[in-house]
Design a protein around this motif. Structure first.
Motif, PDB file in Angstrom:
ATOM      1  N   GLY A 615       0.989  -0.986  -0.075  1.00 13.63           N
ATOM      2  CA  GLY A 615      -0.192   0.356   0.083  1.00 13.63           C
ATOM      3  C   GLY A 615       0.921   1.364  -0.285  1.00 13.63           C
ATOM      4  N   MET A 616      -0.105   2.822   0.241  1.00 15.51           N
ATOM      5  CA  MET A 616       0.782   3.982   0.462  1.00 15.51           C
ATOM      6  C   MET A 616       1.507   3.880  -0.496  1.00 15.51           C
ATOM      7  SD  MET A 616       2.053   3.078   4.254  1.00 15.51           S
ATOM      8  CE  MET A 616       1.170   3.173   5.196  1.00 15.51           C
ATOM      9  N   HIS A 617       0.416   3.126  -2.312  1.00 19.99           N
ATOM     10  CA  HIS A 617       1.332   3.878  -3.408  1.00 19.99           C
ATOM     11  C   HIS A 617       2.839   3.342  -3.750  1.00 19.99           C
ATOM     12  CE1 HIS A 617      -1.504   6.887  -4.010  1.00 19.99           C
ATOM     13  NE2 HIS A 617      -0.515   7.523  -3.077  1.00 19.99           N
ATOM     14  N   THR A 639       8.168   6.759   3.918  1.00 19.80           N
ATOM     15  CA  THR A 639       7.795   6.206   3.693  1.00 19.80           C
ATOM     16  C   THR A 639       7.891   4.453   2.802  1.00 19.80           C
ATOM     17  OG1 THR A 639       5.622   7.277   3.459  1.00 19.80           O
ATOM     18  CG2 THR A 639       5.524   5.105   2.258  1.00 19.80           C
ATOM     19  N   LEU A 695       6.183   9.476   5.466  1.00 16.22           N
ATOM     20  CA  LEU A 695       4.917   8.844   6.477  1.00 16.22           C
ATOM     21  C   LEU A 695       4.318   9.758   7.839  1.00 16.22           C
ATOM     22  CD1 LEU A 695       3.133   6.523   6.616  1.00 16.22           C
ATOM     23  CD2 LEU A 695       4.847   5.319   7.811  1.00 16.22           C
ATOM     24  N   PRO A 700      -1.901   8.860   8.203  1.00 14.05           N
ATOM     25  CA  PRO A 700      -1.565   8.143   7.092  1.00 14.05           C
ATOM     26  C   PRO A 700      -1.738   8.454   6.303  1.00 14.05           C
ATOM     27  CG  PRO A 700      -1.683   6.303   8.740  1.00 14.05           C
ATOM     28  CD  PRO A 700      -2.334   8.044   9.585  1.00 14.05           C
ATOM     29  N   ASP A 701      -2.850   8.555   5.999  1.00 12.21           N
ATOM     30  CA  ASP A 701      -3.998   8.191   4.434  1.00 12.21           C
ATOM     31  C   ASP A 701      -3.299   9.349   3.874  1.00 12.21           C
ATOM     32  OD1 ASP A 701      -4.675   9.887   6.597  1.00 12.21           O
ATOM     33  OD2 ASP A 701      -7.069   9.564   5.494  1.00 12.21           O
ATOM     34  N   PRO A 703       0.623  11.695   3.681  1.00 14.46           N
ATOM     35  CA  PRO A 703       1.557  11.916   3.068  1.00 14.46           C
ATOM     36  C   PRO A 703       1.976  13.076   2.898  1.00 14.46           C
ATOM     37  CG  PRO A 703       0.567  10.461   1.228  1.00 14.46           C
ATOM     38  CD  PRO A 703      -1.001  10.599   2.046  1.00 14.46           C
TER      39      PRO A 703
END
Length: 757
Positions: A615-617, A639, A695, A700-701, A703
């Motif tokens: 996740g997180m791109h 991140t 991060l 967290p959504d 950044p």
């Protein structure tokens, strides 16, 4: 991805290492503690075997010689030396019956002679068989439930955040560098390179032997077994081993462990199991005293190998997780108090030296690097301690006590977090752990139980003051639910003690041998029913029958629990020893045969497209890294650092480094400007570079933009290979020009930091 020949060779090396360490530990235990038999002896042997593996790995790592060949060769050499110089103890040396450690009969005897009246089915062999089947069934259910999470990891890849962040990167770095002297820096926000790394050393050994991380997905099942064995041994001298196992299962089956420990490299259970093992050894050492007069009870904790073994287990726990230090220190106080007058220094020496041997290396390494064995502790009251300074921060490290009177936080965060961690009946779980400590302290039939009850309560109190136990922005401790795991050792100890404190007032300890529980039969079976009810309702054990991954979980339970239990039962019923050995060998071959297709499928699916990890791109970057081998990959933007494990590649051959600036006392900080960053890229000699945002731990959504990607633009030394949102993978084609950043050079304030709220 791994040929059958390579798999067979790895399996042979693993078997050789396990058998040589097993032989050495059994021979040493038989010589040093010949009067220990049965379950307590096996627990001691397990502690020694783990310690031997860690010591060999540390010694070889200090010499930069930690390879699969040297590790296996050194274990064989050690086994040969022990076989030559340490003769096995004869049966004449043992001073107790074959049932177990001195002072307590085997569980079969205890169950058969339980008082309280009633039908023979409840107190005789039939009653014991029913209770044994219940215990084996519960253990099998817990293993199967853990197997569900493991199957999810096998289908996608290791998905636990901390495992991707530092547990597995530390293990891989140890395996790649063949050393334990250096520090690997996964980010520039926290200082987790100062964490003790006993668990990572074990994962590194698995990587060295197999060149893959498949074993790491199953390592925590060993600690699950150690936790159950320790619970049995704590109740065994009092005839309540089965009840203690059932109590332990309630916690070992809880959501906070089931979703984080199996199929991952988390080490919370390892620390908890080792602390429980230390308690079990102390309890059984106490029970070995033949004459239990008031003036002689302290003799059970006098200087000797049992005390050293308990200290070793506590030291191994502290060398696994620094949060274990509180309970390890409390157990040290117990040893000092219960040692005989005039022998306290000797008892402390046996305990402390073994403890230092178990976990002291990592703290010594920290002391040399930073001037502080525990650099996370920056002060003691008004006194500042040596520690690394950071330019960036993660999130505030509030503890539970900070919100003790904040009803809003309790309603919005603490109560839902406890419900998530321990299920619908979480108040009963917590109350049971507290009651176990209180009842053991107030009503324990032996002094050792009263002191161990105090240790469990102290562990719970220490948890309330543990930094990060309520981490998050002021008024929003979002990490509370995740970090409840810090309380697992104390909760586990408290629950295991509960059956030993719950006894009718008419029950009085005998003046002779322990092991004959005198509680009425109805009370014991009632407690079994209560434990099973809480287990099923609060832990939702029925998931074992509903989850799509249930075939794998059930197969794992059969292989790890039911077949070994059947072999043990056959042995107790008189089956020849050679048949038992043949059965164990057959089981090992069966596991090895099943393991090859399991590993093949795992490596095929590990971090593949559609795995939705991490996740997180970073999904596209993870898929790209799967097929990259023997490359130097740099990371920038936290991140990528917090989720760096996927960049090591499927064969774990890539060298992965987070780009930062080393500072005094072991600090590692973000690079402050464009010119310094480009110079760092040049110095690292990279093949690829991954840039990502900062991060935001609090949100967290959302950044936070990190400047490294902008600092690379316009330089012909790099070219973008792929982009996914704010994440870019760059190919490094040549040297970057630090002077081409252009005026003005990026100022220090461009380093991103965590917002205040």
């Amino acid at each position: 991805m791994v040929s059958a020949g390579s798999y067979v060779l790895s399996a042979a090396l693993l078997a050789t290492l396990a058998l040589s360490l097993g032989f050495t530990s059994v021979r040493l235990r038989g010589r040093l503690m010949p009067d220990w038999e049965g379950a307590p002896a096996h627990l001691v042997e397990a502690i020694i075997a783990v310690a031997l593996l860690i010591w060999l790995s540390e010694l070889l790592g200090i010499l930069h010689l930690l390879y699969a060949s040297t590790l296996v060769a050194s274990s064989l050499a050690l086994a040969a030396a022990i076989a030559w110089h340490v003769k096995p103890s004869s049966s004449a040396d043992a001073s107790v019956p074959a049932g177990g450690a001195a002072g307590g009969p085997a569980p079969e005897e205890a169950s058969a002679t339980a008082g309280g009246g009633g039908s023979p089915a409840a107190t005789g062999p039939a009653g014991h068989m029913v209770l044994s089947l219940v215990v084996v069934g519960v253990i099998a259910v817990v293993f199967a439930h853990w197997g569900l999470t493991t199957k999810h990891a096998l289908d996608r890849g290791m998905f636990n955040f901390d495992s991707l962040w530092y547990h597995m990167p530390f293990a891989t770095e140890i395996a790649q560098t063949h050393s334990v002297t250096g520090f690997h820096h996964p980010d520039t926000v926290f200082a987790n390179w100062f964490y003790p790394q006993n668990s990572e050393l074990l994962h590194a050994a698995g990587i060295l032997l197999t060149h893959r991380d498949t074993l790491s997905l199953f390592l925590n099942f060993g600690w699950l077994a150690i936790a159950f064995l320790s619970a049995w041994c704590i109740g065994r001298p009092y005839g309540r081993g089965p009840l203690c196992v059932l109590a332990a299962a309630i916690l070992l089956e809880c959501h906070t462990l089931v979703v984080r420990e199996p199929g991952a490299a988390k080490n919370d259970l390892m620390a908890a199991a080792l602390l429980l093992a230390a308690i079990a050894v102390l309890v059984n050492a106490w029970s070995t005293l033949p004459n239990r007069g008031p003036g002689e009870r302290g003799g059970a904790l006098s200087a000797g190998w049992p005390l050293a073994t308990a200290g070793l287990a506590a030291g191994l726990a502290a060398g696994t997780k620094s949060t274990a230090l509180a309970m390890a220190a409390a157990l040290t106080v117990v040893v000092l108090v219960l040692a005989p007058a005039g022998r306290r220094r000797a008892a402390f020496a046996w305990w402390a030296l073994a403890g230092l041997a178990g976990g002291g290396y990592w703290y010594l390494r920290n002391l040399i690097a930073s001037g502080n064995p525990l650099p996370q502790a920056t002060s003691i009251g008004p006194i500042s301690l040596p520690h690394p300074e950071h330019l960036q921060s993660g999130r505030p490290d509030f503890n539970i006590v900070h919100y003790a009177t904040d009803t809003g936080v309790w309603g919005e965060y603490f109560t839902p977090g406890l419900h998530q961690a321990f299920g619908l009946l979480w108040p009963l779980v917590l109350a049971g752990a507290v009651a176990g400590g209180v009842l053991a302290l107030a009503r324990g039939r032996e002094t050792i139980l009263r002191w161990v009850g105090a240790v469990a309560l102290f562990g719970l109190l220490a948890y309330l003051f543990t930094p990060l136990s309520a981490a998050g922005a002021e008024g929003a401790p979002t990490a509370f639910a995740i970090n409840i795991r810090y309380a697992i050792p104390a909760l586990l100890a408290g629950l295991v003690l509960l059956p030993l404190g719950l006894r009718p007032s008419a029950d009085r300890p005998e003046t002779g041998r322990l092991g004959r529980p005198q509680a009425p039969r109805q009370w014991e079976w009632g407690l079994v029913a209560a434990f099973l009810f809480v287990l099923v309702v609060t832990d939702r054990s029925d998931a074992v029958l509903r989850d799509p991954s249930r075939p794998f979980g059930l197969l794992l339970a059969v292989l790890a629990v039911l077949i070994p239990a059947a072999l043990l039962l056959a042995r107790r019923r008189g089956a020849p020893r050679h048949l038992l050995l043949a059965g164990c060998a057959g089981l090992a071959l069966l596991v090895a045969a099943i393991g090859y297709p399991v590993q093949r499928d795992y490596l095929h699916d590990r971090f593949a497209a559609g795995s939705e990890l991490p996740g997180m791109h970073l999904d596209s970057a993870y898929v790209w890294a799967r097929d990259v081998s023997d490359a130097r990959i740099g990371l920038a933007g936290t991140t990528a650092g917090f989720l760096e494990y996927g960049f090591y590649g499927t064969d774990l051959s890539n060298e992965v480094d987070y780009l930062g600036h080393a500072g005094p006392r072991g600090a590692f900080n973000a690079i402050p400007d464009c010119r310094a960053f480009r110079a760092a890229v040049n110095a690292a000699g990279l093949d690829y570079l991954v840039t990502a945002p900062f991060l935001n731990f609090i949100h967290p959504d959302e950044p936070i933009r990190s400047p490294e990607a902008r600092w690379l633009r316009g330089d012909d030394g790099v070219e973008p290979l792929l982009r996914s949102g704010p994440v870019t993978v760059w190919r490094v084609r040549g040297m970057l020009d630090p002077h081409a950043c252009g005026p003005p050079n990026a100022p220090l304030r461009e380093i991103p930091d965590q917002p205040a709220s």
